[in-house]
Design a protein around this motif. Structure first.
Motif, PDB file in Angstrom:
ATOM      1  N   LYS A   2      -2.686  -7.197  15.118  1.00 25.92           N
ATOM      2  CA  LYS A   2      -2.106  -6.935  13.802  1.00 25.92           C
ATOM      3  C   LYS A   2      -2.085  -8.212  12.956  1.00 25.92           C
ATOM      4  O   LYS A   2      -1.911  -9.310  13.485  1.00 25.92           O
ATOM      5  CB  LYS A   2      -0.692  -6.392  13.963  1.00 25.92           C
ATOM      6  CG  LYS A   2      -0.638  -4.989  14.541  1.00 25.92           C
ATOM      7  CD  LYS A   2       0.769  -4.536  14.880  1.00 25.92           C
ATOM      8  CE  LYS A   2       1.646  -4.396  13.684  1.00 25.92           C
ATOM      9  NZ  LYS A   2       2.971  -3.821  14.016  1.00 25.92           N
ATOM     10  N   GLN A   5      -0.074  -9.042   7.113  1.00 23.68           N
ATOM     11  CA  GLN A   5       0.071  -7.933   6.166  1.00 23.68           C
ATOM     12  C   GLN A   5       0.559  -6.672   6.890  1.00 23.68           C
ATOM     13  O   GLN A   5       1.406  -5.944   6.361  1.00 23.68           O
ATOM     14  CB  GLN A   5      -1.252  -7.663   5.444  1.00 23.68           C
ATOM     15  CG  GLN A   5      -1.121  -6.654   4.320  1.00 23.68           C
ATOM     16  CD  GLN A   5      -0.145  -7.096   3.241  1.00 23.68           C
ATOM     17  OE1 GLN A   5      -0.130  -8.257   2.835  1.00 23.68           O
ATOM     18  NE2 GLN A   5       0.694  -6.181   2.786  1.00 23.68           N
ATOM     19  N   ASP A   6       0.041  -6.412   8.071  1.00 28.02           N
ATOM     20  CA  ASP A   6       0.510  -5.273   8.867  1.00 28.02           C
ATOM     21  C   ASP A   6       2.006  -5.407   9.152  1.00 28.02           C
ATOM     22  O   ASP A   6       2.750  -4.428   9.087  1.00 28.02           O
ATOM     23  CB  ASP A   6      -0.245  -5.168  10.196  1.00 28.02           C
ATOM     24  CG  ASP A   6      -1.719  -4.841  10.010  1.00 28.02           C
ATOM     25  OD1 ASP A   6      -2.068  -4.166   9.023  1.00 28.02           O
ATOM     26  OD2 ASP A   6      -2.521  -5.273  10.870  1.00 28.02           O
ATOM     27  N   TYR A   7       2.429  -6.606   9.468  1.00 27.98           N
ATOM     28  CA  TYR A   7       3.847  -6.833   9.774  1.00 27.98           C
ATOM     29  C   TYR A   7       4.722  -6.730   8.534  1.00 27.98           C
ATOM     30  O   TYR A   7       5.900  -6.382   8.633  1.00 27.98           O
ATOM     31  CB  TYR A   7       4.045  -8.177  10.480  1.00 27.98           C
ATOM     32  CG  TYR A   7       3.724  -8.096  11.936  1.00 27.98           C
ATOM     33  CD1 TYR A   7       4.668  -7.631  12.845  1.00 27.98           C
ATOM     34  CD2 TYR A   7       2.476  -8.444  12.420  1.00 27.98           C
ATOM     35  CE1 TYR A   7       4.374  -7.524  14.200  1.00 27.98           C
ATOM     36  CE2 TYR A   7       2.166  -8.346  13.760  1.00 27.98           C
ATOM     37  CZ  TYR A   7       3.120  -7.884  14.654  1.00 27.98           C
ATOM     38  OH  TYR A   7       2.827  -7.774  15.992  1.00 27.98           O
ATOM     39  N   LEU A   8       4.175  -7.017   7.369  1.00 30.03           N
ATOM     40  CA  LEU A   8       4.946  -6.843   6.134  1.00 30.03           C
ATOM     41  C   LEU A   8       5.269  -5.369   5.898  1.00 30.03           C
ATOM     42  O   LEU A   8       6.235  -5.042   5.203  1.00 30.03           O
ATOM     43  CB  LEU A   8       4.193  -7.426   4.938  1.00 30.03           C
ATOM     44  CG  LEU A   8       4.172  -8.945   4.858  1.00 30.03           C
ATOM     45  CD1 LEU A   8       3.187  -9.411   3.791  1.00 30.03           C
ATOM     46  CD2 LEU A   8       5.560  -9.494   4.570  1.00 30.03           C
ATOM     47  N   ASN A   9       4.476  -4.479   6.473  1.00 31.05           N
ATOM     48  CA  ASN A   9       4.703  -3.042   6.359  1.00 31.05           C
ATOM     49  C   ASN A   9       5.344  -2.454   7.613  1.00 31.05           C
ATOM     50  O   ASN A   9       5.433  -1.238   7.756  1.00 31.05           O
ATOM     51  CB  ASN A   9       3.377  -2.329   6.063  1.00 31.05           C
ATOM     52  CG  ASN A   9       2.806  -2.759   4.735  1.00 31.05           C
ATOM     53  OD1 ASN A   9       3.516  -2.856   3.751  1.00 31.05           O
ATOM     54  ND2 ASN A   9       1.522  -3.056   4.717  1.00 31.05           N
ATOM     55  N   ASP A  10       5.789  -3.300   8.510  1.00 29.43           N
ATOM     56  CA  ASP A  10       6.411  -2.871   9.756  1.00 29.43           C
ATOM     57  C   ASP A  10       7.802  -2.299   9.457  1.00 29.43           C
ATOM     58  O   ASP A  10       8.560  -2.874   8.676  1.00 29.43           O
ATOM     59  CB  ASP A  10       6.530  -4.091  10.688  1.00 29.43           C
ATOM     60  CG  ASP A  10       6.962  -3.719  12.079  1.00 29.43           C
ATOM     61  OD1 ASP A  10       8.131  -3.286  12.233  1.00 29.43           O
ATOM     62  OD2 ASP A  10       6.160  -3.866  13.009  1.00 29.43           O
ATOM     63  N   LEU A  14      10.857  -3.264   6.863  1.00 33.42           N
ATOM     64  CA  LEU A  14      11.120  -2.349   5.756  1.00 33.42           C
ATOM     65  C   LEU A  14      12.521  -1.747   5.829  1.00 33.42           C
ATOM     66  O   LEU A  14      13.101  -1.408   4.796  1.00 33.42           O
ATOM     67  CB  LEU A  14      10.070  -1.238   5.732  1.00 33.42           C
ATOM     68  CG  LEU A  14       8.637  -1.687   5.463  1.00 33.42           C
ATOM     69  CD1 LEU A  14       7.681  -0.503   5.577  1.00 33.42           C
ATOM     70  CD2 LEU A  14       8.517  -2.344   4.102  1.00 33.42           C
ATOM     71  N   THR A  20      14.544  -6.675   2.782  1.00 33.85           N
ATOM     72  CA  THR A  20      14.007  -5.924   1.637  1.00 33.85           C
ATOM     73  C   THR A  20      14.387  -6.556   0.306  1.00 33.85           C
ATOM     74  O   THR A  20      13.621  -6.485  -0.648  1.00 33.85           O
ATOM     75  CB  THR A  20      14.461  -4.452   1.667  1.00 33.85           C
ATOM     76  OG1 THR A  20      15.880  -4.393   1.741  1.00 33.85           O
ATOM     77  CG2 THR A  20      13.847  -3.714   2.833  1.00 33.85           C
ATOM     78  N   GLU A  24       9.428 -12.887  -1.623  1.00 36.36           N
ATOM     79  CA  GLU A  24       8.201 -12.596  -0.870  1.00 36.36           C
ATOM     80  C   GLU A  24       7.931 -13.641   0.210  1.00 36.36           C
ATOM     81  O   GLU A  24       7.482 -13.306   1.297  1.00 36.36           O
ATOM     82  CB  GLU A  24       6.998 -12.494  -1.816  1.00 36.36           C
ATOM     83  CG  GLU A  24       6.983 -11.215  -2.632  1.00 36.36           C
ATOM     84  CD  GLU A  24       6.987  -9.958  -1.778  1.00 36.36           C
ATOM     85  OE1 GLU A  24       6.183  -9.870  -0.821  1.00 36.36           O
ATOM     86  OE2 GLU A  24       7.794  -9.059  -2.051  1.00 36.36           O
ATOM     87  N   LYS A  27      10.019 -12.837   3.162  1.00 34.35           N
ATOM     88  CA  LYS A  27       9.462 -11.668   3.848  1.00 34.35           C
ATOM     89  C   LYS A  27       8.270 -12.072   4.709  1.00 34.35           C
ATOM     90  O   LYS A  27       8.110 -11.598   5.835  1.00 34.35           O
ATOM     91  CB  LYS A  27       9.036 -10.606   2.840  1.00 34.35           C
ATOM     92  CG  LYS A  27      10.186  -9.945   2.135  1.00 34.35           C
ATOM     93  CD  LYS A  27       9.673  -8.933   1.117  1.00 34.35           C
ATOM     94  CE  LYS A  27      10.808  -8.352   0.307  1.00 34.35           C
ATOM     95  NZ  LYS A  27      10.355  -7.391  -0.701  1.00 34.35           N
ATOM     96  N   ALA A  31       7.764 -11.736   8.715  1.00 27.59           N
ATOM     97  CA  ALA A  31       6.586 -11.058   9.266  1.00 27.59           C
ATOM     98  C   ALA A  31       5.870 -11.945  10.276  1.00 27.59           C
ATOM     99  O   ALA A  31       5.462 -11.481  11.351  1.00 27.59           O
ATOM    100  CB  ALA A  31       5.642 -10.653   8.138  1.00 27.59           C
TER     101      ALA A  31
END
Length: 85
Positions: A2, A5-10, A14, A20, A24, A27, A31
């Protein structure tokens, strides 16, 4: 493997109210920390230690510092010895 970026959507990020509402950059730091934790989760302890030592050496090298200290010849502190009196 991963990406950050994948972890930013984990969901762990979230669904975390502290993350949240963060900047940035914060965040991204969270991540990256999750990525490192997940990658190290399946790693044997000796590999984790070796990996952390290598990272520390790379971090300290530009400052002219080393990770290891030479304590040879400094004796051994006995249990119960009071320091600073």
């Amino acid at each position: 493997m991963k990406t950050v970026q994948d972890y930013l959507n984990d969901p762990r990020l979230l669904n975390d109210p502290d993350v949240t509402g963060a900047l940035e950059t914060i965040k991204e730091i969270y991540a990256i920390r999750l990525k490192i934790q997940d990658e190290a989760a399946d790693m044997p302890l000796n590999e984790k230690i070796e990996s952390l030592n290598k990272e520390a050496e790379l971090f300290l090298a530009p400052m002219g510092r080393t990770l290891y200290f030479d304590l040879a010849g400094q004796g051994k502190q006995e249990p119960g010895t009071v320091i600073g009196d």
